[in-house]
Write a protein that holds these residues in place. Structure first.
Motif, PDB file in Angstrom:
ATOM      1  N   PRO A   1     -26.535   9.731 -40.761  1.00  0.00           N
ATOM      2  CA  PRO A   1     -27.475  10.014 -41.844  1.00  0.00           C
ATOM      3  C   PRO A   1     -28.075  11.406 -41.745  1.00  0.00           C
ATOM      4  O   PRO A   1     -29.282  11.578 -41.565  1.00  0.00           O
ATOM      5  CB  PRO A   1     -28.529   8.919 -41.656  1.00  0.00           C
ATOM      6  CG  PRO A   1     -28.533   8.618 -40.202  1.00  0.00           C
ATOM      7  CD  PRO A   1     -27.118   8.808 -39.755  1.00  0.00           C
ATOM      8  N   ARG A   2     -27.267  12.448 -41.808  1.00  0.00           N
ATOM      9  CA  ARG A   2     -27.763  13.817 -41.728  1.00  0.00           C
ATOM     10  C   ARG A   2     -28.536  14.156 -42.990  1.00  0.00           C
ATOM     11  O   ARG A   2     -28.232  13.708 -44.081  1.00  0.00           O
ATOM     12  CB  ARG A   2     -26.597  14.789 -41.545  1.00  0.00           C
ATOM     13  CG  ARG A   2     -25.882  14.655 -40.223  1.00  0.00           C
ATOM     14  CD  ARG A   2     -24.756  15.646 -40.117  1.00  0.00           C
ATOM     15  NE  ARG A   2     -25.256  17.016 -40.220  1.00  0.00           N
ATOM     16  CZ  ARG A   2     -24.469  18.087 -40.314  1.00  0.00           C
ATOM     17  NH1 ARG A   2     -23.164  17.933 -40.349  1.00  0.00           N
ATOM     18  NH2 ARG A   2     -24.982  19.294 -40.399  1.00  0.00           N
ATOM     19  N   GLY A   3     -29.575  15.028 -42.836  1.00  0.00           N
ATOM     20  CA  GLY A   3     -30.326  15.474 -43.993  1.00  0.00           C
ATOM     21  C   GLY A   3     -31.397  14.500 -44.432  1.00  0.00           C
ATOM     22  O   GLY A   3     -32.082  14.764 -45.417  1.00  0.00           O
ATOM     23  N   ARG A   4     -31.582  13.394 -43.737  1.00  0.00           N
ATOM     24  CA  ARG A   4     -32.635  12.450 -44.094  1.00  0.00           C
ATOM     25  C   ARG A   4     -33.911  12.771 -43.334  1.00  0.00           C
ATOM     26  O   ARG A   4     -33.870  13.184 -42.175  1.00  0.00           O
ATOM     27  CB  ARG A   4     -32.193  11.014 -43.794  1.00  0.00           C
ATOM     28  CG  ARG A   4     -31.067  10.531 -44.695  1.00  0.00           C
ATOM     29  CD  ARG A   4     -30.857   9.049 -44.512  1.00  0.00           C
ATOM     30  NE  ARG A   4     -29.782   8.547 -45.353  1.00  0.00           N
ATOM     31  CZ  ARG A   4     -29.474   7.263 -45.485  1.00  0.00           C
ATOM     32  NH1 ARG A   4     -30.148   6.356 -44.793  1.00  0.00           N
ATOM     33  NH2 ARG A   4     -28.505   6.879 -46.268  1.00  0.00           N
ATOM     34  N   ARG A   5     -35.017  12.556 -44.000  1.00  0.00           N
ATOM     35  CA  ARG A   5     -36.308  12.795 -43.387  1.00  0.00           C
ATOM     36  C   ARG A   5     -36.833  11.518 -42.741  1.00  0.00           C
ATOM     37  O   ARG A   5     -36.623  10.417 -43.242  1.00  0.00           O
ATOM     38  CB  ARG A   5     -37.300  13.247 -44.462  1.00  0.00           C
ATOM     39  CG  ARG A   5     -36.994  14.590 -45.091  1.00  0.00           C
ATOM     40  CD  ARG A   5     -37.609  15.723 -44.296  1.00  0.00           C
ATOM     41  NE  ARG A   5     -39.044  15.585 -44.206  1.00  0.00           N
ATOM     42  CZ  ARG A   5     -39.905  15.941 -45.174  1.00  0.00           C
ATOM     43  NH1 ARG A   5     -39.448  16.475 -46.307  1.00  0.00           N
ATOM     44  NH2 ARG A   5     -41.194  15.806 -45.002  1.00  0.00           N
ATOM     45  N   ALA A   6     -37.554  11.688 -41.649  1.00  0.00           N
ATOM     46  CA  ALA A   6     -38.257  10.551 -41.056  1.00  0.00           C
ATOM     47  C   ALA A   6     -39.468  10.224 -41.928  1.00  0.00           C
ATOM     48  O   ALA A   6     -40.120  11.125 -42.478  1.00  0.00           O
ATOM     49  CB  ALA A   6     -38.705  10.885 -39.638  1.00  0.00           C
ATOM     50  N   PHE A   7     -39.782   8.956 -42.075  1.00  0.00           N
ATOM     51  CA  PHE A   7     -40.903   8.563 -42.917  1.00  0.00           C
ATOM     52  C   PHE A   7     -42.208   9.187 -42.423  1.00  0.00           C
ATOM     53  O   PHE A   7     -43.058   9.609 -43.211  1.00  0.00           O
ATOM     54  CB  PHE A   7     -41.019   7.034 -42.943  1.00  0.00           C
ATOM     55  CG  PHE A   7     -42.173   6.535 -43.769  1.00  0.00           C
ATOM     56  CD1 PHE A   7     -42.108   6.550 -45.150  1.00  0.00           C
ATOM     57  CD2 PHE A   7     -43.333   6.049 -43.167  1.00  0.00           C
ATOM     58  CE1 PHE A   7     -43.167   6.098 -45.925  1.00  0.00           C
ATOM     59  CE2 PHE A   7     -44.388   5.597 -43.928  1.00  0.00           C
ATOM     60  CZ  PHE A   7     -44.310   5.619 -45.306  1.00  0.00           C
ATOM     61  N   ASP A   8     -42.373   9.280 -41.104  1.00  0.00           N
ATOM     62  CA  ASP A   8     -43.604   9.828 -40.534  1.00  0.00           C
ATOM     63  C   ASP A   8     -43.794  11.304 -40.853  1.00  0.00           C
ATOM     64  O   ASP A   8     -44.904  11.836 -40.699  1.00  0.00           O
ATOM     65  CB  ASP A   8     -43.620   9.632 -39.012  1.00  0.00           C
ATOM     66  CG  ASP A   8     -43.764   8.173 -38.622  1.00  0.00           C
ATOM     67  OD1 ASP A   8     -44.165   7.379 -39.485  1.00  0.00           O
ATOM     68  OD2 ASP A   8     -43.465   7.834 -37.455  1.00  0.00           O
ATOM     69  N   SER A   9     -42.726  11.974 -41.283  1.00  0.00           N
ATOM     70  CA  SER A   9     -42.835  13.403 -41.570  1.00  0.00           C
ATOM     71  C   SER A   9     -43.231  13.680 -43.022  1.00  0.00           C
ATOM     72  O   SER A   9     -43.451  14.841 -43.390  1.00  0.00           O
ATOM     73  CB  SER A   9     -41.500  14.099 -41.274  1.00  0.00           C
ATOM     74  OG  SER A   9     -40.527  13.750 -42.260  1.00  0.00           O
ATOM     75  N   LEU A  10     -43.316  12.648 -43.848  1.00  0.00           N
ATOM     76  CA  LEU A  10     -43.609  12.858 -45.269  1.00  0.00           C
ATOM     77  C   LEU A  10     -45.085  13.192 -45.472  1.00  0.00           C
ATOM     78  O   LEU A  10     -45.973  12.611 -44.842  1.00  0.00           O
ATOM     79  CB  LEU A  10     -43.260  11.612 -46.075  1.00  0.00           C
ATOM     80  CG  LEU A  10     -41.795  11.143 -46.054  1.00  0.00           C
ATOM     81  CD1 LEU A  10     -41.626   9.924 -46.948  1.00  0.00           C
ATOM     82  CD2 LEU A  10     -40.860  12.261 -46.489  1.00  0.00           C
ATOM     83  N   SER A  11     -45.312  14.104 -46.388  1.00  0.00           N
ATOM     84  CA  SER A  11     -46.683  14.440 -46.769  1.00  0.00           C
ATOM     85  C   SER A  11     -47.202  13.398 -47.765  1.00  0.00           C
ATOM     86  O   SER A  11     -46.449  12.551 -48.269  1.00  0.00           O
ATOM     87  CB  SER A  11     -46.727  15.826 -47.403  1.00  0.00           C
ATOM     88  OG  SER A  11     -46.008  15.812 -48.646  1.00  0.00           O
ATOM     89  N   GLU A  12     -48.499  13.483 -48.064  1.00  0.00           N
ATOM     90  CA  GLU A  12     -49.082  12.544 -49.027  1.00  0.00           C
ATOM     91  C   GLU A  12     -48.413  12.682 -50.391  1.00  0.00           C
ATOM     92  O   GLU A  12     -48.130  11.680 -51.059  1.00  0.00           O
ATOM     93  CB  GLU A  12     -50.586  12.811 -49.153  1.00  0.00           C
ATOM     94  CG  GLU A  12     -51.287  11.885 -50.142  1.00  0.00           C
ATOM     95  CD  GLU A  12     -52.751  12.247 -50.319  1.00  0.00           C
ATOM     96  OE1 GLU A  12     -53.250  12.079 -51.448  1.00  0.00           O
ATOM     97  OE2 GLU A  12     -53.369  12.695 -49.337  1.00  0.00           O
ATOM     98  N   GLN A  13     -48.125  13.898 -50.816  1.00  0.00           N
ATOM     99  CA  GLN A  13     -47.460  14.104 -52.105  1.00  0.00           C
ATOM    100  C   GLN A  13     -46.067  13.492 -52.088  1.00  0.00           C
ATOM    101  O   GLN A  13     -45.646  12.855 -53.063  1.00  0.00           O
ATOM    102  CB  GLN A  13     -47.383  15.594 -52.438  1.00  0.00           C
ATOM    103  CG  GLN A  13     -46.750  15.864 -53.813  1.00  0.00           C
ATOM    104  CD  GLN A  13     -46.619  17.337 -54.117  1.00  0.00           C
ATOM    105  OE1 GLN A  13     -46.681  18.181 -53.197  1.00  0.00           O
ATOM    106  NE2 GLN A  13     -46.425  17.688 -55.383  1.00  0.00           N
ATOM    107  N   GLU A  14     -45.352  13.678 -50.994  1.00  0.00           N
ATOM    108  CA  GLU A  14     -43.999  13.117 -50.910  1.00  0.00           C
ATOM    109  C   GLU A  14     -44.023  11.597 -50.864  1.00  0.00           C
ATOM    110  O   GLU A  14     -43.135  10.938 -51.411  1.00  0.00           O
ATOM    111  CB  GLU A  14     -43.294  13.684 -49.681  1.00  0.00           C
ATOM    112  CG  GLU A  14     -42.938  15.165 -49.823  1.00  0.00           C
ATOM    113  CD  GLU A  14     -42.488  15.790 -48.516  1.00  0.00           C
ATOM    114  OE1 GLU A  14     -41.722  16.777 -48.576  1.00  0.00           O
ATOM    115  OE2 GLU A  14     -42.897  15.312 -47.436  1.00  0.00           O
ATOM    116  N   ILE A  15     -45.040  11.028 -50.242  1.00  0.00           N
ATOM    117  CA  ILE A  15     -45.172   9.566 -50.229  1.00  0.00           C
ATOM    118  C   ILE A  15     -45.390   9.049 -51.645  1.00  0.00           C
ATOM    119  O   ILE A  15     -44.783   8.056 -52.065  1.00  0.00           O
ATOM    120  CB  ILE A  15     -46.320   9.144 -49.296  1.00  0.00           C
ATOM    121  CG1 ILE A  15     -45.896   9.316 -47.834  1.00  0.00           C
ATOM    122  CG2 ILE A  15     -46.725   7.690 -49.557  1.00  0.00           C
ATOM    123  CD1 ILE A  15     -46.995   9.046 -46.835  1.00  0.00           C
TER     124      ILE A  15
END
Length: 327
Positions: free
Chosen positions: A7-21
Motif C-alpha cells: 500500500p504505497r502512497g497511503r497515509r497513516a490515519f494518525d497523520s491526518l490533520s483536522e481538515q483532512e479528517i
C-alpha cells in the motif's frame, strides 16, 4: 513488482490533520449514501419494503454529509481536499454493490449493519484526534448517530419490512435460488447420474477392464456436462422467465451433470473389477437417494412419487447397460 501489492502512497490515519479528517468523513458519507441507494435499486423489484428502508438510510447519510460540509466551510472554507478511504492506511473498505450481486436480502442487511459499526468507530477515533471543540462535538454526535443507525435500521425495518414482508421477501429469495441453482442443478444431476449408467456399465461388462470403463465414464460425464451446460444457458436468457443468469444456470447444470456421471465412474479407478463394480452400484443408489431428497426438499415432490420415478428410471437404465454389456 512490490509496488503493486504494497500500500504505497497511503497515509497513516494518525497523520491526518483536522481538515483532512473532515474531508475523509465527507467522502465516506457520500460513498455510503451511494451504496445504500444502489442497494435500494437492486432490491426494489423483489423487496420493495427493504428498498424503502435503504433509501431512508441513504437520506440520513446525506444529512451527515451536509453537516460535515457546513463545519468544513466554517472552519476551513469551501475548498475540500480530495481524500478518500483508499488513501488512508488501515481504513475500512467498501465493496461496490456490483461485486456482491445478486443482492441477497439477509446478506445486504448484515452488510449495512457492518457499515454502520465501522462508521461509528471511525467517528470515535476522529473525535479523539480533534482539538477544536465544535468539530469534536460534531464528530461525537455523528459517532452516536452511526451507532444508533442499527436501532434506526431496526425501526425502519419494522415499518417498511415487518415480519410478514420479511417472510415474503425470504420466500422470494428462496424461490429465486431454486429457479437459478436448484432446478438446473437437479436436472444436471439427474441427467449425469441416470444417462451415464448405460454406457459406463455396458463398457464395464463388455470389457471387464476397469481403466477402460473409467475412461468411458469420464468422457461421458464431461461431454454430457458440457452439452447440458450450454443447452441450459442457451435455452433461456432469464429476462422473461425470471430464472436468473443463464451463465449461473448453465454452470449449475454442467457441473452437476459431470458430478452425477463421475460418481459411479470413479470407482473404476480400483483395479479389481467386481470390487469396483459393487462400489459403483452402491454409489448409484446414493446418487438416486440424493436426487429423491432434493426433489422432495426443494421441489416439494412427495417422497413416494419421487422415489418411484427415480428408482424405476435408474433401474431400467442400469439394467439396459448391464444387458448390453453382456450381449
Amino acid at each position: 513488482m512490490l509496488h503493486r501489492v504494497l500500500p504505497r502512497g497511503r497515509r497513516a490515519f494518525d497523520s491526518l490533520s483536522e481538515q483532512e479528517i473532515l474531508a475523509l468523513a465527507i467522502s465516506s458519507e457520500e460513498d455510503d449514501a451511494r451504496i445504500y441507494r444502489a442497494y435500494a435499486d437492486g432490491l426494489r423489484a423483489d423487496y420493495p419494503g427493504s428498498a424503502t428502508m435503504f433509501e431512508q438510510m441513504a437520506a440520513e447519510e446525506d444529512e451527515h454529509r451536509r453537516r460535515l460540509i457546513a463545519r468544513h466551510r466554517a472552519r476551513f472554507g469551501d475548498s475540500i481536499p480530495l481524500i478518500r478511504r483508499e488513501h488512508v492506511r488501515g481504513y475500512y473498505e467498501r465493496r461496490p454493490d456490483w461485486l456482491v450481486r445478486p443482492l441477497g436480502i439477509d446478506r445486504t442487511r448484515a452488510r449495512a449493519r457492518q457499515m454502520e459499526e465501522q462508521a461509528a468507530r471511525f467517528y470515535r477515533a476522529a473525535a479523539a484526534r480533534t482539538a477544536d471543540a465544535e468539530t469534536r462535538r460534531l464528530l461525537g454526535d455523528l459517532a452516536a448517530a452511526e451507532a444508533g443507525h442499527i436501532a434506526t435500521a431496526g425501526r425502519l425495518e419494522s415499518t417498511h419490512a415487518p415480519e410478514e414482508v420479511q417472510a415474503d421477501e425470504a420466500e422470494t429469495e428462496r424461490r429465486q435460488f431454486i429457479l437459478t441453482y436448484v432446478q438446473p442443478g437437479l436436472a444436471g444431476l439427474m441427467d449425469g447420474s441416470v444417462s451415464t449408467l448405460a454406457p459406463i456399465f455396458a463398457a464395464a461388462f463388455a470389457t471387464g477392464n476397469t481403466w477402460s470403463t473409467f475412461l468411458v465414464g469420464l468422457s461421458a460425464s464431461v461431454g454430457a456436462g458440457i452439452s447440458m451446460g450450454f443447452t441450459e444457458a442457451a435455452s433461456d436468457d432469464g429476462v422473461i422467465s425470471g430464472r436468473g443468469s443463464p451463465v449461473k444456470r448453465g454452470l449449475a447444470t454442467g457441473i452437476m451433470t459431470t458430478v452425477g456421471g463421475l460418481g459411479h465412474a470413479l470407482p473404476y479407478l480400483i483395479p479389481e473389477f467386481w470390487t469396483a463394480t459393487m462400489i459403483a452400484i452402491l454409489v448409484v443408489f446414493v446418487e438416486l437417494w440424493a436426487i429423491t431428497w432434493i426433489q422432495h426438499r426443494y421441489m416439494e415432490t412427495p417422497w413416494l412419487r419421487a422415489s418411484l420415478q427415480i428408482a424405476l428410471g435408474g433401474a431400467l437404465v442400469l439394467a439396459a447397460g448391464i444387458l448390453i454389456g453382456n450381449a
